[in-house]
Design an enzyme around this catalytic site. Structure first.
Site, PDB file in Angstrom:
ATOM      1  N   GLY A   1     -24.924 -39.606 -14.436  1.00 18.36           N
ATOM      2  CA  GLY A   1     -25.712 -39.956 -13.247  1.00 18.36           C
ATOM      3  C   GLY A   1     -25.658 -41.432 -12.943  1.00 18.36           C
ATOM      4  N   ALA A   2     -24.435 -41.969 -12.854  1.00 15.36           N
ATOM      5  CA  ALA A   2     -24.288 -43.427 -12.735  1.00 15.36           C
ATOM      6  C   ALA A   2     -23.819 -43.869 -11.352  1.00 15.36           C
ATOM      7  CB  ALA A   2     -23.333 -43.938 -13.820  1.00 15.36           C
ATOM      8  N   SER A   3     -23.923 -42.989 -10.366  1.00 19.73           N
ATOM      9  CA  SER A   3     -23.474 -43.388  -9.022  1.00 19.73           C
ATOM     10  C   SER A   3     -24.502 -44.276  -8.323  1.00 19.73           C
ATOM     11  CB  SER A   3     -23.179 -42.154  -8.164  1.00 19.73           C
ATOM     12  OG  SER A   3     -24.314 -41.303  -8.096  1.00 19.73           O
TER      13      SER A   3
ATOM     14  N   ASN B   1     -28.500 -40.093 -18.690  1.00 20.16           N
ATOM     15  CA  ASN B   1     -29.414 -40.623 -17.667  1.00 20.16           C
ATOM     16  C   ASN B   1     -29.652 -39.667 -16.504  1.00 20.16           C
ATOM     17  OD1 ASN B   1     -30.609 -42.873 -15.838  1.00 20.16           O
ATOM     18  ND2 ASN B   1     -28.802 -42.137 -14.713  1.00 20.16           N
TER      19      ASN B   1
ATOM     20  N   SER C   1     -38.884 -40.416 -19.591  1.00 18.06           N
ATOM     21  CA  SER C   1     -39.855 -40.873 -18.586  1.00 18.06           C
ATOM     22  C   SER C   1     -41.193 -41.024 -19.301  1.00 18.06           C
ATOM     23  CB  SER C   1     -39.996 -39.833 -17.473  1.00 18.06           C
ATOM     24  OG  SER C   1     -41.163 -40.097 -16.702  1.00 18.06           O
TER      25      SER C   1
ATOM     26  N   TYR D   1     -40.541 -30.858 -15.016  1.00 15.23           N
ATOM     27  CA  TYR D   1     -39.941 -32.176 -15.286  1.00 15.23           C
ATOM     28  C   TYR D   1     -40.641 -32.814 -16.484  1.00 15.23           C
ATOM     29  CZ  TYR D   1     -38.845 -37.157 -14.472  1.00 15.23           C
ATOM     30  OH  TYR D   1     -38.451 -38.464 -14.612  1.00 15.23           O
TER      31      TYR D   1
ATOM     32  N   LYS E   1     -38.934 -33.660 -20.104  1.00 13.53           N
ATOM     33  CA  LYS E   1     -38.844 -35.006 -20.673  1.00 13.53           C
ATOM     34  C   LYS E   1     -39.589 -35.062 -22.020  1.00 13.53           C
ATOM     35  CE  LYS E   1     -36.549 -37.238 -17.332  1.00 13.53           C
ATOM     36  NZ  LYS E   1     -35.161 -37.732 -17.499  1.00 13.53           N
TER      37      LYS E   1
END
Ligand code: NAP
Length: 262
Positions: free
Chosen positions: A8-10, A86, A142, A157, A161
């Site tokens: 998820g590094a965009s 990530n 998170s 979510y 986490k």
């Protein structure tokens, strides 16, 4: 030369991590699912820092996609020294709440925010162990894996986490035997596109409530990720999920505001 794969590094925290690892001299892999142009732009910014960078398209919530991505990374760069899990994010609970919750919503949130880290870590750890690489895994969690923001609106979510934090502990105990360190980072409010869902008014309300005086930046998280990957500085930190939140989780009063605004 060391290598790091960031899922998820965009954009956002993942992009910040990719650039921070590149600044440290790592060759980097930039994973994205559906943002090829943004991912390529981050890869180019890493190359401009003098390292090699490559984009890897994969949906990390799919086990075969995740495994294939890690294998492609290893065949491209020869080894994997650091994996940053990530990719993630909270989708709002559909109307009706938990009582009417569709199972697809639960499954997709758990897959993205918990299972994806397992899929990627398993593939990376197999490669590290086979090659004798004493690497590092960093799970981006998170503060809401530990405190219940989103009691109502993002229950899966928070559950995912929280599970990720426990996976970090349990995996750390198993993988330290191979010299692989597993740790996590629990961000508070970080200014990324994920916050676009909130109004300016809501955001300034949140910012006023954070003891630091506002939310953080992706770099605030990325600096710690680089530190945790560097065994010469962090070798004795094992299985910890470290909170980086400007004091947000100390003053829990922001949480009901977040929940109301979500
Ligand atoms: P973001 O700006 O929404 O970016 C998410 C990244 O993940 C994008 O690059 C996205 O790429 C990628 N992604 C999403 N689903 C994917 C999938 N299935 N496979 C591969 N890539 C995928 O998010 P962020 O705010 O930087 O958050 C990053 C991490 O920090 C998440 O795990 C989030 O839960 C955590 N976090 C964030 C905050 C915050 O305040 N921002 C606070 C606490 C924790 P595509 O567009 O290609 O899908």
């Amino acid at each position: 030369m060391k290598t790091a794969l960031i899922t998820g590094a965009s954009r956002g925290i993942g992009a910040g991590c990719a650039l921070a690892f590149a600044r440290e001299g790592y060759h980097v892999g930039i994973n994205h699912r559906s943002s090829p142009d943004d991912a390529e732009s981050i890869a180019q910014q890493c190359r401009d820092l003098g390292v090699e960078a490559e984009v890897f398209a994969a949906d990390v919530s799919d086990s075969s996609d995740a495994q294939a991505m890690v294998e492609s990374f290893v065949s491209r760069f020869g080894r994997i020294d650091a994996l940053v899990n990530n990719a993630g994010g909270a989708l709002k609970m559909p109307a009706g709440g938990f009582i009417d919750m569709p199972v697809e919503y639960w499954d997709s949130q758990i897959a993205l925010n918990l299972s994806a880290a397992s899929y990627c870590t398993q593939a990376a750890a197999r490669s590290m162990v086979a090659q004798g690489v004493r690497g590092a895994v960093i799970n981006i969690s998170s503060i809401h894996g530990d405190i219940t923001w989103v009691r109502r609106k993002a229950l899966p979510y928070s559950a995912a986490k929280g599970g990720l934090n426990m996976m970090t502990k349990a995996l750390a105990v198993e993988l330290i035997a191979y010299g692989i360190n597993v740790n996590g980072i629990a961000p508070g409010l970080i200014h990324t596109k994920a916050l676009d869902r909130y109004s300016e008014r809501d955001l300034s309300g949140f910012n006023r409530k954070i003891p630091f005086g506002g939310g953080g930046s992706p770099e605030d998280i990325a600096e710690l990720a680089v530190f945790l990957a560097d065994k010469s500085r962090s070798r004795f930190i094992v299985g910890q999920t470290i909170t980086v939140d400007g004091g947000q989780s100390i003053d829990g009063s922001i949480d009901s505001m977040l929940d109301d605004a979500f």
